[in-house]
Write an enzyme that holds these catalytic residues in place. Structure first.
Site, mmCIF file in Angstrom:
data_model
loop_
_atom_site.group_PDB
_atom_site.id
_atom_site.type_symbol
_atom_site.label_atom_id
_atom_site.label_comp_id
_atom_site.label_asym_id
_atom_site.label_seq_id
_atom_site.Cartn_x
_atom_site.Cartn_y
_atom_site.Cartn_z
ATOM 1 N N THR A 271 -108.214 -71.110 11.797
ATOM 2 C CA THR A 271 -107.374 -70.929 10.871
ATOM 3 C C THR A 271 -108.177 -69.634 10.282
ATOM 4 O O THR A 271 -109.390 -69.488 10.059
ATOM 5 C CB THR A 271 -107.384 -71.757 9.884
ATOM 6 O OG1 THR A 271 -106.420 -72.807 10.311
ATOM 7 C CG2 THR A 271 -106.384 -71.199 8.603
ATOM 8 N N PHE A 273 -108.431 -66.836 7.164
ATOM 9 C CA PHE A 273 -108.178 -66.889 5.692
ATOM 10 C C PHE A 273 -108.442 -65.214 5.403
ATOM 11 O O PHE A 273 -109.335 -64.547 6.091
ATOM 12 C CB PHE A 273 -109.380 -67.685 5.051
ATOM 13 C CG PHE A 273 -108.812 -69.023 5.278
ATOM 14 C CD1 PHE A 273 -108.085 -69.829 4.479
ATOM 15 C CD2 PHE A 273 -109.416 -69.915 6.558
ATOM 16 C CE1 PHE A 273 -107.783 -71.166 4.654
ATOM 17 C CE2 PHE A 273 -109.309 -71.083 6.693
ATOM 18 C CZ PHE A 273 -108.394 -71.739 5.798
#
Length: 383
Positions: A271, A273
């Site tokens: 992921t 960010f």
């Protein structure tokens, strides 16, 4: 004649004496480290004093990456570079705190992947402010209730988090830095076996990332989305037939059993960010640019924008459209470019892009971020 292997390698007592001498050596080195850390802290305080009264940001991501790159390049070992980086992340975090308290908003509550990503990027010294939604993180930064915010942008398996893109359109904030984290999921419960689990709670993203595992191992369990993985874990108190999907560390935080781990369908689960702030960092060296733009509603308008970028040899690494709220069938585009579009050499290109778009906003120019394994807490790569 074979040596007598029953005899000790060292005379009795000599091993303990040798270890004691080594421990004394470690104590002496520790004293030197503490003295040097305080010397460094004094320099950080001096920086803060010289900045006193100025509103300049204390988080300088390119400067921090420059420090880490220099240290790892000069590291002779045997200390591994990822351990060195982990130590210096906290030293840099402490240095920022000495200059000025730093408030960091994230999608809470405590124990979410956003929380762990925030600590991986910024260390443990800031004041972390949990928010109920991603939109609340943007609002806290835009309203200057927080100095920085950490928001998820996209997952390697499930794609873009639309809420984050939509809030870039809504709030006037800037991208300061990025961090990409490997995510691993565990099934947590007050129960002691899978047989007892009838309900599974988690954020929609982890539920999707573990859908295959759930279908195989808990085919009859009811799946219920929650606002975050940490909120899912908090719901388990008093529900012996329920489980939550989240980070392993949530087990200790909520006194839960780990029924299975890892449970994501694919191991290469990352992921990305963004670290956002209320203003541009104005760093000297920046590797990437993120844009929001709209184009006239006519044939070839998007092609013109992309052609101008290609003509300058700029690599477009992400392009996504999102609907504009309140304007049906109208869309804005989010784009990532591998360049600092604010550099003087791109001044003419930027003017051309502005002419060929209905609106164009630079969300931020920032250094390419590190890759961190949240499952291990180890930094794999610092660029």
């Amino acid at each position: 004649m074979n040596p007598d292997t029953t005899q000790p390698a060292v005379a009795p007592g000599s091993l303990e004496e040798a270890l004691l001498e080594i421990r004394h050596g470690i104590d002496a080195v520790d004293d030197e480290i503490v003295a040097l850390l305080n010397k460094r802290a004094a320099l950080s305080l001096e920086v803060g004093r010289r900045k006193d009264g100025r509103a300049s940001a204390i988080f300088k991501p390119f400067r921090e990456q420059e420090v880490l790159a220099r240290l790892t390049a000069a590291n002779p070992g045997p200390l591994p570079n990822n351990h060195l980086i982990a130590v210096y992340r906290e030293i840099l975090s402490s240095s920022r705190r000495l200059q000025r308290p730093e408030r960091v908003a994230y999608l809470g509550p405590e124990g979410t992947f956003s929380h762990f990503a925030a600590m991986a990027a910024l260390g443990h010294s800031p004041d972390f402010l949990p928010q109920t939604t991603i939109g609340d993180v943007f609002a806290a930064v835009a309203g200057k209730q927080a100095d920085l915010g950490v928001v998820p942008l996209e997952n390697s398996l499930q794609g873009t988090i639309g809420q984050s893109l939509d809030n870039f359109q809504r709030y006037n904030v800037f991208i300061q830095a990025e961090i990409t984290c490997r995510v691993s999921h565990a099934l947590l419960s007050t129960a002691t076996s899978l047989d007892a689990v009838e309900i599974v709670y988690s954020h929609p993203q982890p539920l999707a990332q573990c859908a295959g595992w759930l279908k195989t191992h808990l085919p009859r369990a009811k799946v219920i989305p929650t606002d975050s993985t940490a909120a899912a874990a908090a719901r388990l108190a008093g529900e012996p037939n329920a489980a939550a999907i989240g980070h392993l560390r949530l087990a200790a935080m909520h006194h839960l059993n780990v029924l299975a781990s890892p449970i994501e369908d694919l191991p290469d689960n990352w992921t990305r960010f963004f670290i956002i702030g209320p203003e541009d960092t104005k760093q000297q060296t920046r590797d990437k640019t993120s844009l929001l733009f709209t184009v006239p509603n006519k044939p070839g308008s998007l092609h013109q924008v992309l052609a101008h970028l290609a003509g300058e040899g700029i690599n477009l690494t992400k392009l996504e459209s999102r609907p504009i709220r309140g304007e049906k069938w109208q869309y804005f585009f989010f784009a990532d470019l591998q360049c600092d579009l604010t550099r003087e050499e791109y001044k003419k290109l930027l003017a051309t892009l502005t002419e060929n778009t209905h609106s164009l906003r630079i969300l931020g120019c920032y250094p390419a971020g590190p890759q961190v394994d949240l499952a291990e807490g180890a930094t794999d790569k610092a660029e």
